[in-house]
Write an enzyme that holds these catalytic residues in place. Structure first.
Site, PDB file in Angstrom:
ATOM      1  N   ALA A  24      -2.742  -0.935   4.648  1.00 39.62           N
ATOM      2  CA  ALA A  24      -1.651  -0.352   5.432  1.00 39.62           C
ATOM      3  C   ALA A  24      -0.851  -1.429   6.167  1.00 39.62           C
ATOM      4  O   ALA A  24       0.271  -1.167   6.592  1.00 39.62           O
ATOM      5  CB  ALA A  24      -2.225   0.642   6.442  1.00 39.62           C
ATOM      6  N   LYS A  25      -1.428  -2.594   6.366  1.00 47.64           N
ATOM      7  CA  LYS A  25      -0.783  -3.739   7.037  1.00 47.64           C
ATOM      8  C   LYS A  25      -0.129  -3.304   8.353  1.00 47.64           C
ATOM      9  O   LYS A  25       1.049  -3.554   8.594  1.00 47.64           O
ATOM     10  CB  LYS A  25       0.236  -4.409   6.118  1.00 47.64           C
ATOM     11  N   ARG A  26      -0.916  -2.662   9.201  1.00 51.06           N
ATOM     12  CA  ARG A  26      -0.395  -2.180  10.472  1.00 51.06           C
ATOM     13  C   ARG A  26      -0.409  -3.269  11.538  1.00 51.06           C
ATOM     14  O   ARG A  26      -1.274  -4.143  11.540  1.00 51.06           O
ATOM     15  CB  ARG A  26      -1.219  -0.976  10.966  1.00 51.06           C
ATOM     16  N   THR A  70      -6.091  -3.090   6.562  1.00 53.27           N
ATOM     17  CA  THR A  70      -5.419  -4.390   6.692  1.00 53.27           C
ATOM     18  C   THR A  70      -4.457  -4.333   7.880  1.00 53.27           C
ATOM     19  O   THR A  70      -3.818  -3.317   8.143  1.00 53.27           O
ATOM     20  CB  THR A  70      -4.646  -4.766   5.410  1.00 53.27           C
TER      21      THR A  70
END
Ligand SMILES: O=c1ccn([C@@H]2O[C@H](COP(=O)(O)O)[C@@H](O)[C@H]2O)c(=O)[nH]1
Length: 288
Positions: A106-108, A135
């Site tokens: 999700a690369k938050r 992620t």
């Protein structure tokens, strides 16, 4: 959290320990679940929500007993709106039921108060989107990730923080600073976080691309000191080979969890095709 809630919480080992056990049993491979429109078409499927579900559940069924983890790419569910996110929820549940660890890609990353909401979504028991790990992007400052770092520790879940990404553009941010580069600082911060974990691997991992060449030496990044799992995208479709991974990571190779999406997914839709591609990739990694 209400008083007494910790006592009611189901016991779960730390994510780093669970991942180390899975890698020891199955090998160092994560299969990415990236339902790109082109792949759906190659599988003879439409670009719609029913196809998204069929694709995702087929991949889980095919690889759950072979891979250490699966990594659904959240963007490819988000593009189908709320119904796509519901498919992601069911995909994460299917992975858990099948006994394979999940990494929500999700690369938050956001300011701390908003980060707490992201942490609730991806890491708290009771959330339909809770995965074994998620992620995170540290470019609002590593410490802005604190709510996720702490919630992951509390619930036996994990995080993978972007450090040296596999795309060529990543250098323009991650290599900045010379001897005191951004990437080196992120690795150092992850090493500090992992001091709270016992065992061979902590639960704070890094994303370090298989395609980064000599960046670890150039930037003097000591991945061994991180003592966390190293999620390495770039294998297969982005051109990296198991031999590249071995050369790039050196002594840190035992902590590498290589991840491949399109390179394996192209072998679908048959379960046998997906399993053969997964096994071939695993064999390459184990031989490297
Ligand atoms: O540095 C990064 C971080 C994440 N990714 C993600 O991994 C997969 C790679 O897919 P392939 O088909 O194996 O190339 C994809 O979901 C990316 O968003 C990455 O590639 N690099």
């Amino acid at each position: 959290m209400p008083e007494g809630a910790a006592a009611q919480r189901p016991a779960r080992e730390a994510f780093g320990s669970r991942l180390a056990a899975a890698m020891a049993a199955r090998g160092p491979l994560c299969v990415g679940i990236d339902p790109h429109p082109g792949l759906l078409a190659d599988w003879g499927l439409n670009d719609d929500v029913a196809a998204l579900e069929r694709f995702s559940l087929t991949v889980v069924e095919a690889v759950a007993s072979l891979a250490a983890a699966v990594k659904p790419q959240v963007a490819l569910y988000e593009r189908h709106g709320s119904a796509g996110m519901a498919v992601l929820e069911r995909t994460l549940a299917a992975a858990a039921d099948a006994g394979v660890l999940s990494i929500a890609d999700a690369k938050r990353g956001d300011i701390g108060s908003t980060m707490a909401a992201y942490a609730d979504a991806w890491l708290r028991d009771g959330s339909a989107l809770a995965a074994d790990s998620v992620t995170l992007s540290p470019y609002l400052g590593f410490e802005s990730l604190r709510p996720a770092l702490d919630l992951a520790a509390e619930y036996g879940r994990g995080v993978f923080v972007l450090a040296l990404t596999s795309n060529p553009e990543g250098k323009s941010v991650q290599h900045v600073g010379g001897a005191d580069s951004v990437a080196r600082r992120i690795a150092a911060a992850a090493a500090v976080e992992n001091q709270r974990y016992a065992g061979s691997l902590g639960s704070v991992g890094l994303v370090v691309g298989a395609t980064i060449g000599s960046a670890l030496q150039d930037l003097d990044v000591d991945l061994g000191a991180v003592r966390g799992p190293l999620l390495a995208p770039g294998l297969g479709a982005q051109g990296a080979t198991p031999a590249d991974l071995r050369a790039t990571f050196g002594n840190a190779y035992p902590s590498v969890l290589a991840t491949s999406s399109r390179g394996i997914l192209a072998a679908g839709p048959s379960l046998a095709g997906l399993r053969a591609a997964t096994q071939e990739t695993l064999d390459g990694l184990l031989a490297a």
